[in-house]
Motif scaffolding. Structure first.
Motif, mmCIF file in Angstrom:
data_model
loop_
_atom_site.group_PDB
_atom_site.id
_atom_site.type_symbol
_atom_site.label_atom_id
_atom_site.label_comp_id
_atom_site.label_asym_id
_atom_site.label_seq_id
_atom_site.Cartn_x
_atom_site.Cartn_y
_atom_site.Cartn_z
ATOM 1 N N THR A 5 -8.934 4.816 -2.581
ATOM 2 C CA THR A 5 -8.944 5.991 -1.350
ATOM 3 C C THR A 5 -8.922 7.055 -0.982
ATOM 4 O O THR A 5 -7.956 7.099 -1.942
ATOM 5 C CB THR A 5 -9.331 5.434 -0.090
ATOM 6 O OG1 THR A 5 -9.578 3.454 -0.083
ATOM 7 C CG2 THR A 5 -9.710 5.989 0.906
ATOM 8 N N SER A 55 -13.424 8.359 4.163
ATOM 9 C CA SER A 55 -12.869 8.165 3.783
ATOM 10 C C SER A 55 -14.078 7.742 2.462
ATOM 11 O O SER A 55 -15.287 7.461 2.369
ATOM 12 C CB SER A 55 -12.381 6.929 3.859
ATOM 13 O OG SER A 55 -13.214 5.692 4.323
ATOM 14 N N TYR A 56 -14.041 7.622 1.648
ATOM 15 C CA TYR A 56 -14.452 7.780 -0.148
ATOM 16 C C TYR A 56 -13.297 5.855 -0.924
ATOM 17 O O TYR A 56 -12.242 6.741 -0.996
ATOM 18 C CB TYR A 56 -15.399 8.386 -0.843
ATOM 19 C CG TYR A 56 -15.257 9.417 -0.233
ATOM 20 C CD1 TYR A 56 -17.120 9.394 -0.025
ATOM 21 C CD2 TYR A 56 -14.967 10.911 0.151
ATOM 22 C CE1 TYR A 56 -17.472 10.468 0.460
ATOM 23 C CE2 TYR A 56 -15.420 11.516 1.218
ATOM 24 C CZ TYR A 56 -17.109 11.676 1.228
ATOM 25 O OH TYR A 56 -17.873 12.206 2.018
ATOM 26 N N THR A 57 -13.790 4.908 -1.183
ATOM 27 C CA THR A 57 -13.560 4.105 -1.566
ATOM 28 C C THR A 57 -14.043 3.576 -3.263
ATOM 29 O O THR A 57 -15.060 2.850 -2.440
ATOM 30 C CB THR A 57 -13.267 2.965 -1.012
ATOM 31 O OG1 THR A 57 -12.793 3.704 0.800
ATOM 32 C CG2 THR A 57 -12.176 1.497 -0.832
ATOM 33 N N LYS A 104 -12.898 -0.117 -5.002
ATOM 34 C CA LYS A 104 -12.601 -1.568 -4.591
ATOM 35 C C LYS A 104 -12.653 -2.740 -5.866
ATOM 36 O O LYS A 104 -13.330 -2.333 -6.747
ATOM 37 C CB LYS A 104 -13.677 -2.334 -3.092
ATOM 38 C CG LYS A 104 -13.637 -1.099 -2.171
ATOM 39 C CD LYS A 104 -14.286 -2.743 -1.501
ATOM 40 C CE LYS A 104 -14.706 -2.061 -0.156
ATOM 41 N NZ LYS A 104 -15.641 -2.716 0.826
ATOM 42 N N SER A 148 0.925 -1.614 -0.295
ATOM 43 C CA SER A 148 0.013 -0.124 -0.036
ATOM 44 C C SER A 148 0.525 1.368 0.148
ATOM 45 O O SER A 148 2.656 1.018 0.273
ATOM 46 C CB SER A 148 -0.683 0.072 1.111
ATOM 47 O OG SER A 148 -0.379 0.175 2.482
ATOM 48 N N THR A 181 0.142 5.388 0.616
ATOM 49 C CA THR A 181 -0.865 6.696 1.091
ATOM 50 C C THR A 181 0.109 7.985 0.475
ATOM 51 O O THR A 181 0.732 8.500 0.943
ATOM 52 C CB THR A 181 -1.186 7.303 1.859
ATOM 53 O OG1 THR A 181 -2.344 5.543 2.443
ATOM 54 C CG2 THR A 181 -2.224 8.558 2.408
ATOM 55 N N SER A 240 -4.915 -5.453 -2.944
ATOM 56 C CA SER A 240 -5.716 -6.258 -1.974
ATOM 57 C C SER A 240 -5.977 -7.702 -2.335
ATOM 58 O O SER A 240 -7.483 -8.114 -2.140
ATOM 59 C CB SER A 240 -7.295 -5.492 -2.582
ATOM 60 O OG SER A 240 -8.114 -4.999 -3.835
ATOM 61 N N THR A 291 -9.272 9.422 1.298
ATOM 62 C CA THR A 291 -9.121 9.814 2.922
ATOM 63 C C THR A 291 -8.577 11.681 3.324
ATOM 64 O O THR A 291 -7.545 12.012 2.841
ATOM 65 C CB THR A 291 -7.789 8.813 3.756
ATOM 66 O OG1 THR A 291 -8.378 9.100 5.057
ATOM 67 C CG2 THR A 291 -6.741 8.558 3.096
ATOM 68 N N PHE A 296 -16.028 7.793 -6.830
ATOM 69 C CA PHE A 296 -16.411 7.911 -5.537
ATOM 70 C C PHE A 296 -17.822 8.118 -4.767
ATOM 71 O O PHE A 296 -18.056 8.378 -3.815
ATOM 72 C CB PHE A 296 -15.572 8.953 -5.032
ATOM 73 C CG PHE A 296 -14.014 8.500 -4.566
ATOM 74 C CD1 PHE A 296 -13.039 6.281 -4.153
ATOM 75 C CD2 PHE A 296 -13.293 8.934 -5.981
ATOM 76 C CE1 PHE A 296 -12.183 7.155 -4.421
ATOM 77 C CE2 PHE A 296 -11.939 8.522 -6.048
ATOM 78 C CZ PHE A 296 -11.331 7.208 -5.270
ATOM 79 N N THR A 313 -7.670 -0.958 -4.257
ATOM 80 C CA THR A 313 -8.632 -0.309 -4.449
ATOM 81 C C THR A 313 -8.051 0.928 -4.070
ATOM 82 O O THR A 313 -6.458 1.162 -4.375
ATOM 83 C CB THR A 313 -9.255 -0.706 -3.113
ATOM 84 O OG1 THR A 313 -8.203 -0.412 -1.506
ATOM 85 C CG2 THR A 313 -9.515 -1.885 -3.046
#
Length: 133
Positions: free
Chosen positions: A76, A84-86, A88, A37, A39, A116, A78, A101, A74
């Protein structure tokens, strides 16, 4: 007929000047290379409106060659701990996907990308996308 056109065109031009065109669309890119991951920083200033991402990524072996078994990931948006809005189940298969989103709350967001599905040790996903409003 020609006289009508000559009279209508200046009127339409004046009307067009009275209604300024609103072209305040938001579009900002991001990129990622992940084994698990990543961010990014909070650098997406979004309005209270429908938001989407156009994203593409591919799955690679640790050696850098393209992997036949494609991973999923995924994306996201945030703004910290509470919002948060994801989107997938995006397949890292080299194709471009447009995902929504929905409507986000006005705020400044970071983009987070998470692999994921599992894979072999050292395999990774590399790709890029654009956040759009």
């Amino acid at each position: 007929m020609k006289k009508k056109i000559k009279r209508v065109l200046p009127i339409l031009f004046v009307i067009a000047l009275l209604f300024p065109i609103s072209a305040s669309a938001y579009s900002k890119g991001y990129s990622f290379k992940i084994t698990h991951s990543v961010t990014g920083g909070k650098n997406h200033d979004l309005a209270n409106k429908a938001t989407s991402t156009t994203v593409e990524g591919n799955t690679y072996w640790a050696s850098g060659s393209t992997k036949a078994d494609k991973a999923n990931y995924t994306v996201t948006l945030t703004n910290g701990w509470f919002t948060s809005y994801t989107v997938k189940d995006i397949k890292a298969d080299g194709y471009r996907y447009n995902k929504s989103f929905g409507t986000v709350k006005k705020d400044t967001y970071a983009v987070s990308v998470v692999k994921s599905t599992g894979g072999a040790y050292g395999d990774y996903i590399e790709g890029s996308g654009t956040i759009k409003q």
